[in-house]
Write a protein that holds these residues in place. Sequence first.
Motif, PDB file in Angstrom:
ATOM      1  N   ARG A 220      -7.351  -5.674  -2.674  1.00  0.00           N
ATOM      2  CA  ARG A 220      -7.010  -6.300  -1.396  1.00  0.00           C
ATOM      3  C   ARG A 220      -6.919  -7.809  -1.521  1.00  0.00           C
ATOM      4  O   ARG A 220      -7.527  -8.408  -2.409  1.00  0.00           O
ATOM      5  CB  ARG A 220      -8.045  -5.894  -0.344  1.00  0.00           C
ATOM      6  CG  ARG A 220      -7.884  -4.437   0.051  1.00  0.00           C
ATOM      7  CD  ARG A 220      -8.953  -4.009   1.029  1.00  0.00           C
ATOM      8  NE  ARG A 220     -10.220  -3.772   0.372  1.00  0.00           N
ATOM      9  CZ  ARG A 220     -11.366  -3.582   1.024  1.00  0.00           C
ATOM     10  NH1 ARG A 220     -11.386  -3.673   2.352  1.00  0.00           N
ATOM     11  NH2 ARG A 220     -12.476  -3.338   0.375  1.00  0.00           N
ATOM     12  N   ASP A 221      -6.159  -8.427  -0.610  1.00  0.00           N
ATOM     13  CA  ASP A 221      -5.867  -9.852  -0.746  1.00  0.00           C
ATOM     14  C   ASP A 221      -7.013 -10.722  -0.231  1.00  0.00           C
ATOM     15  O   ASP A 221      -8.015 -10.243   0.283  1.00  0.00           O
ATOM     16  CB  ASP A 221      -4.534 -10.213  -0.070  1.00  0.00           C
ATOM     17  CG  ASP A 221      -4.565 -10.005   1.444  1.00  0.00           C
ATOM     18  OD1 ASP A 221      -5.651 -10.128   2.032  1.00  0.00           O
ATOM     19  OD2 ASP A 221      -3.507  -9.740   2.035  1.00  0.00           O
TER      20      ASP A 221
ATOM     21  N   ARG B 140     -12.410  -4.377  -4.620  1.00  0.00           N
ATOM     22  CA  ARG B 140     -13.025  -5.700  -4.583  1.00  0.00           C
ATOM     23  C   ARG B 140     -14.250  -5.750  -5.495  1.00  0.00           C
ATOM     24  O   ARG B 140     -14.712  -4.725  -5.999  1.00  0.00           O
ATOM     25  CB  ARG B 140     -13.455  -6.054  -3.157  1.00  0.00           C
ATOM     26  CG  ARG B 140     -14.569  -5.179  -2.579  1.00  0.00           C
ATOM     27  CD  ARG B 140     -15.069  -5.787  -1.283  1.00  0.00           C
ATOM     28  NE  ARG B 140     -16.054  -4.973  -0.584  1.00  0.00           N
ATOM     29  CZ  ARG B 140     -17.361  -4.984  -0.819  1.00  0.00           C
ATOM     30  NH1 ARG B 140     -17.850  -5.739  -1.805  1.00  0.00           N
ATOM     31  NH2 ARG B 140     -18.195  -4.236  -0.106  1.00  0.00           N
TER      32      ARG B 140
ATOM     33  N   ALA C 184     -10.056   0.265   5.642  1.00  0.00           N
ATOM     34  CA  ALA C 184      -9.128  -0.272   4.642  1.00  0.00           C
ATOM     35  C   ALA C 184      -8.076   0.738   4.202  1.00  0.00           C
ATOM     36  O   ALA C 184      -6.900   0.399   4.041  1.00  0.00           O
ATOM     37  CB  ALA C 184      -9.915  -0.767   3.428  1.00  0.00           C
TER      38      ALA C 184
ATOM     39  N   PRO D  78       0.820  -1.214   0.000  1.00  0.00           N
ATOM     40  CA  PRO D  78       0.000   0.000   0.000  1.00  0.00           C
ATOM     41  C   PRO D  78       0.852   1.262   0.000  1.00  0.00           C
ATOM     42  O   PRO D  78       1.914   1.317   0.633  1.00  0.00           O
ATOM     43  CB  PRO D  78      -0.815  -0.122   1.293  1.00  0.00           C
ATOM     44  CG  PRO D  78      -0.847  -1.593   1.576  1.00  0.00           C
ATOM     45  CD  PRO D  78       0.486  -2.116   1.129  1.00  0.00           C
TER      46      PRO D  78
ATOM     47  N   PHE E 178      -9.470 -10.750   3.077  1.00  0.00           N
ATOM     48  CA  PHE E 178     -10.628  -9.882   3.253  1.00  0.00           C
ATOM     49  C   PHE E 178     -11.932 -10.591   2.940  1.00  0.00           C
ATOM     50  O   PHE E 178     -12.983 -10.265   3.484  1.00  0.00           O
ATOM     51  CB  PHE E 178     -10.480  -8.639   2.360  1.00  0.00           C
ATOM     52  CG  PHE E 178     -11.710  -7.773   2.335  1.00  0.00           C
ATOM     53  CD1 PHE E 178     -12.603  -7.833   1.283  1.00  0.00           C
ATOM     54  CD2 PHE E 178     -11.988  -6.899   3.376  1.00  0.00           C
ATOM     55  CE1 PHE E 178     -13.740  -7.047   1.258  1.00  0.00           C
ATOM     56  CE2 PHE E 178     -13.117  -6.105   3.368  1.00  0.00           C
ATOM     57  CZ  PHE E 178     -13.991  -6.177   2.296  1.00  0.00           C
TER      58      PHE E 178
END
Length: 250
Positions: free
Chosen positions: A139-140, A93, A129, A6, A143
Motif C-alpha cells: 500500500r502507498d 506493510r 484494505a 489492486p 496509509f
Amino acid sequence: MDTYTPITIGRKSTEVERQNALHQIYAQVLERQPYIHERKELSKIEKDFLKGKLGVRHFIGELVVSSVYLNSFYQDCSNLKFVEWSFKHILGRALQGKEEIAKYMDLLMMKGVSAFFHEILGSEEYRKAFGCFTIPYARDVKFYDSPLNYLQTNLLQHEHVGQRGKIIPTIYWQQLGMDCETGTCVMPEPQVETYKPSPDSEKSIVKEPIATVLNAEIEELLQMLQNSDAKQVLQSMNENQRSLLRSLAK
C-alpha cells in the motif's frame, strides 16, 4: 513505492481472470510461483479458487498454513523475521513499533501459526484494505502515520527472500543505521584492535558445541532488539555480537 492497481476477483470473474489472479497471489504471498512438486499440495485449493468456491482471503488463509509457505518463511527462520514477512505478504506493510511486534510475537508463540494468521486475516485493517476479494499489495504512503514507517516498508517491499538473512527483521537493519544503498544492508567493519589469546590461555578454554553457542547468541541478540531501542542496542554490542550481526546479513 511503485504505484499498483489492486486486483479484485468477484463471483462473476472468468476463469482466465482467476488464473491471472492466482499468479498474482503467489507473487505477493509466496514471492514466486510454486514448484511442480508443490502444486500437488495446493491442487485442491487452486481448483476451488478457479471454480469460484474460494475467495481471495479464504485462499490466502489456506496457502499461508500450507507447508509450501511455512517451509519458505517459517522453518529455519526466527519468529521475528516470520512475523515481518507475514505482514509484508498479507497486510502489505512493515511492522509498526514495539507494541505491535510484542502482540503478534506473543500470539504466535502462545497460540501457534493458525491463530496468528487468523488474527491478521480477520482484522479490521485487512477487511478495510482488501475485503474478501482483493489481492493484498504494497500500500502507498497515505496509509502510514510517519515517514519512517514508509521508509521501513519501502525497504522491506524491495527485499528479496533471504537477501538480508532469515533472522534479523529488515526493520532493525534500517533502525540500526546500516548502509542499505546496495540492496543488502551492511554494517561497516569497526576499526578496533582485536585481542588474540595466547596459546596457553586457549588450551584452558572449554568450548561448547558451535551450534549451541550460536543459537544462544542469536536468541540474546533478538531479545535485545525486541526489548530496546535498536540504536542503543548497537552501541552496547560487543565485538562478538557485532560479528554475529554482520554474518546474519549474508
